[in-house]
Design a protein around this motif. Structure first.
Motif, mmCIF file in Angstrom:
data_model
loop_
_atom_site.group_PDB
_atom_site.id
_atom_site.type_symbol
_atom_site.label_atom_id
_atom_site.label_comp_id
_atom_site.label_asym_id
_atom_site.label_seq_id
_atom_site.Cartn_x
_atom_site.Cartn_y
_atom_site.Cartn_z
ATOM 1 N N SER A 163 0.844 -1.189 0.000
ATOM 2 C CA SER A 163 0.000 0.000 0.000
ATOM 3 C C SER A 163 0.882 1.243 0.000
ATOM 4 C CB SER A 163 -0.892 -0.019 1.242
ATOM 5 O OG SER A 163 -1.681 1.145 1.319
ATOM 6 N N ARG A 164 0.448 2.292 -0.690
ATOM 7 C CA ARG A 164 1.247 3.525 -0.812
ATOM 8 C C ARG A 164 0.479 4.735 -0.268
ATOM 9 N NH1 ARG A 164 6.290 1.594 -1.808
ATOM 10 N NH2 ARG A 164 6.140 -0.153 -3.265
ATOM 11 N N PRO A 165 0.227 4.774 1.051
ATOM 12 C CA PRO A 165 -0.519 5.918 1.598
ATOM 13 C C PRO A 165 0.200 7.240 1.386
ATOM 14 C CG PRO A 165 0.481 4.609 3.350
ATOM 15 C CD PRO A 165 0.625 3.823 2.093
ATOM 16 N N GLY A 194 -1.101 8.684 -1.739
ATOM 17 C CA GLY A 194 -2.532 8.978 -1.789
ATOM 18 C C GLY A 194 -3.303 8.144 -2.786
ATOM 19 N N ARG A 195 -2.696 7.099 -3.319
ATOM 20 C CA ARG A 195 -3.379 6.210 -4.253
ATOM 21 C C ARG A 195 -2.605 4.906 -4.345
ATOM 22 N NH1 ARG A 195 -0.954 6.936 -9.733
ATOM 23 N NH2 ARG A 195 0.675 8.526 -9.571
ATOM 24 N N GLU A 196 -3.280 3.888 -4.823
ATOM 25 C CA GLU A 196 -2.635 2.601 -5.018
ATOM 26 C C GLU A 196 -2.121 2.517 -6.455
ATOM 27 O OE1 GLU A 196 -2.005 0.677 -2.468
ATOM 28 O OE2 GLU A 196 -3.051 2.195 -1.308
ATOM 29 N N LEU A 197 -0.908 2.067 -6.618
ATOM 30 C CA LEU A 197 -0.316 1.995 -7.945
ATOM 31 C C LEU A 197 -0.721 0.731 -8.689
ATOM 32 C CD1 LEU A 197 3.329 3.193 -7.157
ATOM 33 C CD2 LEU A 197 1.336 4.561 -7.803
ATOM 34 N N ALA A 233 9.027 9.448 -12.984
ATOM 35 C CA ALA A 233 10.223 9.424 -12.142
ATOM 36 C C ALA A 233 9.931 9.793 -10.701
ATOM 37 C CB ALA A 233 11.272 10.373 -12.726
ATOM 38 N N GLU A 234 9.005 10.724 -10.462
ATOM 39 C CA GLU A 234 8.734 11.166 -9.099
ATOM 40 C C GLU A 234 8.168 10.036 -8.252
ATOM 41 O OE1 GLU A 234 8.799 14.726 -6.552
ATOM 42 O OE2 GLU A 234 9.763 14.093 -8.397
ATOM 43 N N VAL A 235 7.223 9.286 -8.804
ATOM 44 C CA VAL A 235 6.645 8.148 -8.082
ATOM 45 C C VAL A 235 7.700 7.060 -7.875
ATOM 46 C CG1 VAL A 235 4.958 6.269 -8.234
ATOM 47 C CG2 VAL A 235 4.271 8.601 -8.793
ATOM 48 N N ALA A 236 8.485 6.789 -8.919
ATOM 49 C CA ALA A 236 9.548 5.782 -8.782
ATOM 50 C C ALA A 236 10.535 6.174 -7.693
ATOM 51 C CB ALA A 236 10.270 5.589 -10.115
ATOM 52 N N ASN A 237 10.849 7.462 -7.592
ATOM 53 C CA ASN A 237 11.742 7.933 -6.534
ATOM 54 C C ASN A 237 11.128 7.698 -5.159
ATOM 55 O OD1 ASN A 237 13.699 8.749 -8.312
ATOM 56 N ND2 ASN A 237 13.189 10.913 -8.209
ATOM 57 N N SER A 238 9.816 7.912 -5.041
ATOM 58 C CA SER A 238 9.141 7.679 -3.767
ATOM 59 C C SER A 238 9.209 6.214 -3.369
ATOM 60 C CB SER A 238 7.678 8.139 -3.860
ATOM 61 O OG SER A 238 6.974 7.849 -2.667
ATOM 62 N N VAL A 239 8.979 5.329 -4.339
ATOM 63 C CA VAL A 239 9.052 3.895 -4.071
ATOM 64 C C VAL A 239 10.473 3.500 -3.675
ATOM 65 C CG1 VAL A 239 8.779 1.584 -5.069
ATOM 66 C CG2 VAL A 239 7.103 3.375 -5.592
ATOM 67 N N SER A 240 11.466 4.049 -4.379
ATOM 68 C CA SER A 240 12.862 3.695 -4.081
ATOM 69 C C SER A 240 13.276 4.203 -2.706
ATOM 70 C CB SER A 240 13.792 4.247 -5.161
ATOM 71 O OG SER A 240 13.897 5.654 -5.090
ATOM 72 N N ARG A 241 12.781 5.386 -2.312
ATOM 73 C CA ARG A 241 13.115 5.904 -0.980
ATOM 74 C C ARG A 241 12.592 4.970 0.105
ATOM 75 N NH1 ARG A 241 11.888 10.958 -3.309
ATOM 76 N NH2 ARG A 241 9.778 10.886 -2.457
ATOM 77 N N ARG A 242 11.381 4.469 -0.095
ATOM 78 C CA ARG A 242 10.812 3.547 0.888
ATOM 79 C C ARG A 242 11.594 2.235 0.923
ATOM 80 N NH1 ARG A 242 4.352 2.338 1.446
ATOM 81 N NH2 ARG A 242 4.492 0.455 2.709
ATOM 82 N N LEU A 243 12.133 1.838 -0.220
ATOM 83 C CA LEU A 243 12.968 0.640 -0.277
ATOM 84 C C LEU A 243 14.385 0.886 0.240
ATOM 85 C CD1 LEU A 243 12.038 -0.650 -3.846
ATOM 86 C CD2 LEU A 243 11.759 -1.961 -1.752
#
Length: 330
Positions: free
Chosen positions: A40-42, A45-48, A189-199
């Motif tokens: 989940s990606r709260p 604000g949405r699910e990918l 890229a912005e969403v991918a960066n968010s996912v990578s930061r969480r990883l």
């Protein structure tokens, strides 16, 4: 009541990613897929993605019998996948189940995107969907793969290959690189960066980088590239050249080149261009509509250079990228 319901808008269902898990599948790559596509990606604000696991059997022994996987959907769930991640396993000489190969073929015929992590390329090749196509596999099995599947255009010294509707990653860690590449392709890229930061993982390693980097233990701690990389990332809008990076690192350009090859598997110029392009993508996503400004602020110079690089690396012109990933888009 009828009037209110007619005015309701239906949300678009998230892209469905389905992973087929089969006997002796590797748990690490399954974990990579779950981390990238299944959480989940709260914070966004949405699910990918709509993420599901499926298996041809109700009880699936994972690699070397370390544990059993239960409680997942049957193999028919693969028929609803927008992206299908095929099973991988270390015993590449054992044929895949006919039912699994049939599910892969059906997905390919209806236009689903296919993904193979590590030895997953063997599954795709056995299904016959890789003939004449580009793919990669772990370097350890490259000679075996090439001998068994000569019709496949194997690229054996890269992290991953994006061949449009079929994507393959070379090894375990490269599964994360390919997963983030897919997120970047789907959501920007912005969403991918968010996912990578969480990883807590690097946001972008180009697929063309080498799989295996012979990296001896540095003799001196100051041979790390981290300080010069951080310095350059803060100055991408300036006229940085490789010679500037070398001067900052207090080495010759030739020495800097060798360190980039040894530590990152790429060249200083390729790294610098990739960082600038990633910044340009983020600027467009955040709403900057003037492409000459994007080019200048990202250090790419001109709008023409920006267009050429974006087309080469993303397959989209800047205007098309803005329509797909810019502020206010889905």
């Amino acid at each position: 009541m009828a009037q209110d319901s007619s005015q309701e808008t239906c949300a678009v269902a998230p892209h469905r990613v389905v992973v087929i898990v089969d006997e002796n599948s590797n748990p690490f790559e399954l974990g990579c897929a779950t981390e990238v596509f299944g959480l989940s990606r709260p914070e966004l604000g949405r699910e990918l993605y709509d993420f599901r696991l499926c298996s041809p059997e109700p009880l699936t022994p994972m690699r070397d019998g370390f544990f059993m996987l239960t409680g997942v959907a049957g193999l028919d769930a693969a028929d609803s996948a927008d992206t299908l991640i095929v099973p991988n396993r270390p015993d590449t000489d054992v044929p895949r189940r006919p039912a699994v190969l049939d599910a892969v073929r059906r997905a390919h015929e209806r236009g689903a995107r296919l993904v193979g992590f590590c030895s997953g390329a063997f599954t795709l090749a056995e299904a016959g969907v890789l003939d004449g196509r580009r793919a990669t596999a772990h370097w350890q099995w490259a000679h075996v793969f090439r001998a068994r599947f000569p019709a496949v255009r194997l690229e054996e010294d890269v992290l991953f290959v994006d061949d449009g509707d079929i994507l393959t990653a070379a090894g375990s860690a490269a599964a994360l690189d390919l997963g983030l590449h897919i997120v970047r392709r789907d959501h920007g890229a912005e969403v991918a960066n968010s996912v990578s930061r969480r990883l807590v993982f690097a946001a972008h390693r180009d697929g063309g980088q080498r799989q295996f980097i012979e990296r001896p233990v540095p003799k001196l701690p100051d041979e790390s590239l981290a300080p010069v990389l951080a310095w350059a990332q803060e100055r991408l809008d300036s006229s940085l050249a490789v010679s500037d990076l070398a001067a900052r690192a207090c080495v010759s350009p030739a020495t800097l080149h060798r360190r980039f090859r040894a530590q990152l598997g790429t060249t200083p110029l390729a790294w610098l261009t990739g960082e600038r392009l990633a910044l340009a993508c983020r600027l467009i996503e955040r709403g900057e509509a003037r492409f000459e400004v994007v080019a200048r602020r990202s250090g790419l110079g001109t709008a023409a250079n920006l267009r050429a690089l974006m087309r080469r690396e993303t397959g989209l012109a800047p205007s098309a990228y803005r329509r797909r990933f810019g502020t206010g888009t889905g």
